[in-house]
Design a protein around this motif. Structure first.
Motif, PDB file in Angstrom:
ATOM      1  N   GLU A  30       0.840  -1.254   0.055  1.00 55.23           N
ATOM      2  CA  GLU A  30       0.147  -0.119  -0.006  1.00 55.23           C
ATOM      3  C   GLU A  30       0.872   1.422  -0.157  1.00 55.23           C
ATOM      4  OE1 GLU A  30      -2.895   0.252   3.032  1.00 55.23           O
ATOM      5  OE2 GLU A  30      -3.751  -1.726   2.778  1.00 55.23           O
ATOM      6  N   VAL A  31       1.922   1.353   0.745  1.00 53.37           N
ATOM      7  CA  VAL A  31       2.764   2.527   0.908  1.00 53.37           C
ATOM      8  C   VAL A  31       3.658   2.650  -0.401  1.00 53.37           C
ATOM      9  CG1 VAL A  31       4.680   3.465   2.424  1.00 53.37           C
ATOM     10  CG2 VAL A  31       2.875   1.881   3.511  1.00 53.37           C
ATOM     11  N   PHE A  32       4.321   1.619  -1.095  1.00 50.18           N
ATOM     12  CA  PHE A  32       5.164   1.844  -2.250  1.00 50.18           C
ATOM     13  C   PHE A  32       4.266   2.417  -3.326  1.00 50.18           C
ATOM     14  CE2 PHE A  32       8.861  -1.276  -1.341  1.00 50.18           C
ATOM     15  CZ  PHE A  32       9.026  -0.672  -0.352  1.00 50.18           C
ATOM     16  N   VAL A  33       3.078   1.920  -3.393  1.00 55.30           N
ATOM     17  CA  VAL A  33       2.082   2.577  -4.677  1.00 55.30           C
ATOM     18  C   VAL A  33       2.130   4.077  -4.587  1.00 55.30           C
ATOM     19  CG1 VAL A  33      -0.124   2.524  -5.921  1.00 55.30           C
ATOM     20  CG2 VAL A  33       0.902   0.571  -5.140  1.00 55.30           C
ATOM     21  N   GLY A  34       1.915   4.635  -3.393  1.00 55.57           N
ATOM     22  CA  GLY A  34       1.730   5.927  -3.254  1.00 55.57           C
ATOM     23  C   GLY A  34       3.218   6.870  -3.463  1.00 55.57           C
ATOM     24  N   LEU A  35       4.408   6.149  -2.999  1.00 49.87           N
ATOM     25  CA  LEU A  35       5.740   6.730  -3.191  1.00 49.87           C
ATOM     26  C   LEU A  35       6.168   6.556  -4.511  1.00 49.87           C
ATOM     27  CD1 LEU A  35       7.300   5.424   0.223  1.00 49.87           C
ATOM     28  CD2 LEU A  35       6.358   7.897  -0.245  1.00 49.87           C
ATOM     29  N   PHE A  36       6.040   5.192  -5.071  1.00 45.19           N
ATOM     30  CA  PHE A  36       6.789   5.161  -6.317  1.00 45.19           C
ATOM     31  C   PHE A  36       5.833   4.939  -7.553  1.00 45.19           C
ATOM     32  CE2 PHE A  36       9.577   3.303  -2.880  1.00 45.19           C
ATOM     33  CZ  PHE A  36      10.577   4.118  -2.860  1.00 45.19           C
ATOM     34  N   GLY A  37       4.623   4.675  -7.612  1.00 47.80           N
ATOM     35  CA  GLY A  37       3.688   4.547  -8.702  1.00 47.80           C
ATOM     36  C   GLY A  37       3.751   3.006  -8.782  1.00 47.80           C
ATOM     37  N   GLN A  38       2.487   2.591  -9.359  1.00 49.20           N
ATOM     38  CA  GLN A  38       2.066   1.356  -9.234  1.00 49.20           C
ATOM     39  C   GLN A  38       3.151   0.223 -10.212  1.00 49.20           C
ATOM     40  OE1 GLN A  38      -1.041  -0.088  -8.109  1.00 49.20           O
ATOM     41  NE2 GLN A  38      -0.178  -2.070  -8.751  1.00 49.20           N
ATOM     42  N   ALA A  39       3.674   0.798 -11.188  1.00 46.80           N
ATOM     43  CA  ALA A  39       4.632  -0.398 -11.844  1.00 46.80           C
ATOM     44  C   ALA A  39       5.967  -0.466 -11.149  1.00 46.80           C
ATOM     45  CB  ALA A  39       4.928   0.259 -13.213  1.00 46.80           C
ATOM     46  N   GLN A  40       6.327   0.498 -10.588  1.00 47.47           N
ATOM     47  CA  GLN A  40       7.438   0.395  -9.910  1.00 47.47           C
ATOM     48  C   GLN A  40       7.483  -0.303  -8.589  1.00 47.47           C
ATOM     49  OE1 GLN A  40      10.698   1.446 -10.603  1.00 47.47           O
ATOM     50  NE2 GLN A  40      11.656   0.696  -8.780  1.00 47.47           N
ATOM     51  N   ALA A  41       6.224  -0.134  -7.845  1.00 44.74           N
ATOM     52  CA  ALA A  41       6.033  -1.035  -6.797  1.00 44.74           C
ATOM     53  C   ALA A  41       5.770  -2.379  -6.935  1.00 44.74           C
ATOM     54  CB  ALA A  41       4.949  -0.287  -6.077  1.00 44.74           C
ATOM     55  N   LYS A  42       5.355  -2.727  -7.960  1.00 48.90           N
ATOM     56  CA  LYS A  42       5.044  -4.334  -8.292  1.00 48.90           C
ATOM     57  C   LYS A  42       6.516  -4.654  -8.569  1.00 48.90           C
ATOM     58  CE  LYS A  42       2.571  -6.904 -11.505  1.00 48.90           C
ATOM     59  NZ  LYS A  42       1.649  -7.149 -12.688  1.00 48.90           N
ATOM     60  N   GLU A  43       7.295  -4.001  -9.203  1.00 53.97           N
ATOM     61  CA  GLU A  43       8.773  -4.620  -9.464  1.00 53.97           C
ATOM     62  C   GLU A  43       9.297  -4.758  -8.302  1.00 53.97           C
ATOM     63  OE1 GLU A  43      11.883  -6.260 -11.742  1.00 53.97           O
ATOM     64  OE2 GLU A  43       9.657  -5.712 -12.522  1.00 53.97           O
ATOM     65  N   MET A  44       9.536  -3.772  -7.248  1.00 53.88           N
ATOM     66  CA  MET A  44      10.051  -3.564  -6.045  1.00 53.88           C
ATOM     67  C   MET A  44       9.532  -4.848  -5.390  1.00 53.88           C
ATOM     68  SD  MET A  44      10.464   0.394  -5.265  1.00 53.88           S
ATOM     69  CE  MET A  44      11.377  -0.049  -3.796  1.00 53.88           C
ATOM     70  N   LEU A  45       8.416  -5.253  -5.053  1.00 54.41           N
ATOM     71  CA  LEU A  45       7.711  -6.401  -4.195  1.00 54.41           C
ATOM     72  C   LEU A  45       7.995  -7.612  -4.749  1.00 54.41           C
ATOM     73  CD1 LEU A  45       4.824  -4.131  -2.910  1.00 54.41           C
ATOM     74  CD2 LEU A  45       6.950  -4.728  -1.643  1.00 54.41           C
ATOM     75  N   LYS A  46       8.150  -7.790  -6.202  1.00 56.69           N
ATOM     76  CA  LYS A  46       8.352  -9.161  -6.705  1.00 56.69           C
ATOM     77  C   LYS A  46       9.313  -9.864  -6.255  1.00 56.69           C
ATOM     78  CE  LYS A  46       9.620  -9.460 -11.163  1.00 56.69           C
ATOM     79  NZ  LYS A  46       9.872  -9.411 -12.591  1.00 56.69           N
ATOM     80  N   PRO A  47       9.263 -11.196  -5.661  1.00 60.41           N
ATOM     81  CA  PRO A  47      10.213 -11.883  -5.111  1.00 60.41           C
ATOM     82  C   PRO A  47      11.390 -12.196  -5.859  1.00 60.41           C
ATOM     83  CG  PRO A  47       8.015 -13.068  -5.177  1.00 60.41           C
ATOM     84  CD  PRO A  47       7.885 -11.888  -5.740  1.00 60.41           C
ATOM     85  N   LYS A  48      12.416 -12.254  -5.371  1.00 63.47           N
ATOM     86  CA  LYS A  48      13.628 -12.746  -6.044  1.00 63.47           C
ATOM     87  C   LYS A  48      13.910 -14.071  -6.088  1.00 63.47           C
ATOM     88  CE  LYS A  48      14.855  -8.098  -6.496  1.00 63.47           C
ATOM     89  NZ  LYS A  48      13.605  -7.561  -6.551  1.00 63.47           N
ATOM     90  N   ARG A  49      14.041 -14.531  -7.124  1.00 61.01           N
ATOM     91  CA  ARG A  49      14.198 -16.344  -7.382  1.00 61.01           C
ATOM     92  C   ARG A  49      15.703 -16.680  -7.596  1.00 61.01           C
ATOM     93  NH1 ARG A  49       9.897 -18.258  -4.815  1.00 61.01           N
ATOM     94  NH2 ARG A  49       7.988 -17.285  -5.805  1.00 61.01           N
ATOM     95  N   GLY A  50      15.992 -17.760  -7.153  1.00 57.26           N
ATOM     96  CA  GLY A  50      17.589 -18.244  -7.408  1.00 57.26           C
ATOM     97  C   GLY A  50      18.594 -17.556  -6.791  1.00 57.26           C
TER      98      GLY A  50
END
Length: 54
Positions: A30-50
């Motif tokens: 919820e907080v990241f969307v307000g700070l960075f925008g929807q696309a950037q927040a989604k990328e930042m919160l995507k889990p890192k794999r491998g």
């Protein structure tokens, strides 16, 4: 070697959270969307794999 901090004095920079603080807290999604925008927040919160790249 540095001294260990005294547990009796407490931490004035980062005090412990109270029940009121936890009640007011919001999830990062919820907080990241307000700070960075929807696309950037989604990328930042995507889990890192491998394994990390060398």
């Amino acid at each position: 070697m540095t001294k260990k901090p005294s547990l009796e004095r407490g931490d004035t920079v980062n005090p412990e959270w109270s029940a009121e603080d936890f009640a007011k807290a919001k999830p990062a999604s919820e907080v990241f969307v307000g700070l960075f925008g929807q696309a950037q927040a989604k990328e930042m919160l995507k889990p890192k794999r491998g394994r990390p790249k060398r």
